[in-house]
Design a protein around this motif. Structure first.
Motif, mmCIF file in Angstrom:
data_model
loop_
_atom_site.group_PDB
_atom_site.id
_atom_site.type_symbol
_atom_site.label_atom_id
_atom_site.label_comp_id
_atom_site.label_asym_id
_atom_site.label_seq_id
_atom_site.Cartn_x
_atom_site.Cartn_y
_atom_site.Cartn_z
ATOM 1 N N ALA A 111 39.345 39.443 38.272
ATOM 2 C CA ALA A 111 39.122 40.388 39.365
ATOM 3 C C ALA A 111 40.402 41.113 39.756
ATOM 4 C CB ALA A 111 38.536 39.673 40.576
ATOM 5 N N THR A 112 41.559 40.532 39.437
ATOM 6 C CA THR A 112 42.817 41.194 39.770
ATOM 7 C C THR A 112 42.991 42.509 39.016
ATOM 8 O OG1 THR A 112 44.066 39.974 38.077
ATOM 9 C CG2 THR A 112 43.944 38.994 40.271
ATOM 10 N N LEU A 113 42.196 42.726 37.956
ATOM 11 C CA LEU A 113 42.270 44.005 37.257
ATOM 12 C C LEU A 113 41.801 45.151 38.151
ATOM 13 C CD1 LEU A 113 41.110 43.089 33.651
ATOM 14 C CD2 LEU A 113 43.384 43.807 34.380
ATOM 15 N N GLY A 114 41.064 44.837 39.217
ATOM 16 C CA GLY A 114 40.733 45.867 40.190
ATOM 17 C C GLY A 114 41.975 46.449 40.835
ATOM 18 N N ILE A 115 43.021 45.628 40.959
ATOM 19 C CA ILE A 115 44.286 46.107 41.516
ATOM 20 C C ILE A 115 45.001 46.995 40.501
ATOM 21 C CG2 ILE A 115 46.498 45.384 42.508
ATOM 22 C CD1 ILE A 115 45.132 42.693 43.199
ATOM 23 N N GLU A 116 44.894 46.683 39.213
ATOM 24 C CA GLU A 116 45.487 47.509 38.162
ATOM 25 C C GLU A 116 44.908 48.924 38.179
ATOM 26 O OE1 GLU A 116 47.237 48.968 34.613
ATOM 27 O OE2 GLU A 116 47.816 47.330 35.943
ATOM 28 N N PHE A 117 43.631 49.044 38.542
ATOM 29 C CA PHE A 117 42.945 50.325 38.590
ATOM 30 C C PHE A 117 43.410 51.191 39.757
ATOM 31 C CE2 PHE A 117 38.652 51.992 40.311
ATOM 32 C CZ PHE A 117 38.852 53.258 39.796
ATOM 33 N N ALA A 118 43.884 50.574 40.844
ATOM 34 C CA ALA A 118 44.110 51.287 42.096
ATOM 35 C C ALA A 118 45.313 52.241 42.130
ATOM 36 C CB ALA A 118 44.226 50.274 43.241
#
Length: 315
Positions: free
Chosen positions: A190-197
């Motif tokens: 789920a931390t990949l959501g931060i990579e997207f931001a």
């Protein structure tokens, strides 16, 4: 209560700003945007009280959490969420908005300096290199820049923008190298959501600091954000191997910022491709964040029922 809970403020607050932009563009009732803004502020207040209580009542546990190589950096969400709360409540209670803006920006600077000082001392192993590294500096810098623009402090906003931009550029290759070599275990995806931001939040901050016609740099940031969104869509089956939990709110930072960037680009005269993307991406963001919110409420309900069952049985 864990700092990751503050991620819900970013998602709901992002939707509030999106609905405000929709109101400016197409005259949709302002009630929806302000309802989301009040909800985001209420969530921030709840988590702030609970997190402060944790430090007062269980300081050892809170300190252990802060010292964790991954979970500790999620504490950066507290000042970042405070900035989002300032944007939500500022139009209604100016003094409170300013107080939260000053406190949030100061908290971002303090925690970023403290956490980066720890990173510079080395010793971090590959499993601890995740997009959570972006939160203190990249997330904090770009959201501070956005808040500065909103509160009429563009000079300070550009300083924060540089702080976020150069931190992002320096950390991006570090994380991608770790990802290419080791991937991410299911419980961390789920931390990949931060990579997207970063690119879309940077786009929103940049457009807020540069009123007038959108330029090529803003379009470039938005384009990279759209590309990362496609990558995440391609990875949905892989990402769903992680069980649902509070970490799912990590996706909402970028999910809410992408349509907000598109809407601001439309406001500032972007061409037809952006106009075609703005409304569908905004609708998708509402659906995704709504789904995460409903599932979170269901989990809370199950937890409360489980907690009350022994009491009911004893009665």
């Amino acid at each position: 209560m864990r700092p990751v809970f503050f991620g819900s403020v970013l998602g709901i607050g992002g939707l509030a700003n999106g609905w405000r932009a929709v109101n400016r563009l197409w005259g949709i009732t302002p009630v929806i945007g302000e309802a989301f803004a009040v909800a985001a502020f209420g969530l921030w207040l709840l988590w702030a009280v609970l997190y402060a209580g944790k430090w007062l009542l269980h300081p050892a546990e809170a300190r252990r959490e802060l010292d964790h190589p991954v979970q500790g950096l999620a504490a950066a969400l507290a000042p970042v969420a405070t900035l989002i709360a300032s944007l939500c409540i500022g139009p209604h209670v100016t003094v409170l908005g300013w107080a939260l803006f000053i406190g949030g920006a100061g908290g971002v600077l303090f925690y970023a300096a403290w956490s980066v000082g720890g990173l510079w001392q080395g010793g971090r192993e590959a499993p601890a290199i995740t997009p959570v590294l972006y939160l203190p500096t990249v997330g904090g810098g770009f959201v501070s820049a956005l808040a500065c623009a909103t509160f009429g402090q563009p000079t300070l906003g550009w300083m924060f923008f540089g702080f976020g931009m150069f931190s992002w550029l320096s950390m991006e290759s570090v994380f991608l190298t770790r990802l290419f070599q080791h991937g991410l275990p299911a419980e961390m995806r789920a931390t990949l959501g931060i990579e997207f931001a970063p690119p879309v939040v940077a786009c929103v901050a940049y457009l807020s600091l540069t009123p007038g016609t959108a330029d090529h740099f803003a379009l470039g940031l938005f384009g990279y954000g759209c590309f990362l969104a496609l990558v995440l869509l391609r990875l949905v089956p892989w990402l769903r191997r992680q069980p649902f939990g509070p970490g799912a709110w990590a996706y909402t930072f970028g999910v809410s910022a992408l349509p907000l960037a598109a809407l601001k680009l439309v406001e500032q005269g972007a061409g037809t491709p952006i106009e075609l993307l703005a409304l569908p991406s905004f609708a998708a963001a509402n659906a995704i964040i709504g789904w995460i919110a409903v599932r979170s409420l269901v989990r809370v309900g199950r937890f409360l029922r489980g907690a009350s069952a022994p009491v009911a049985a004893s009665g």
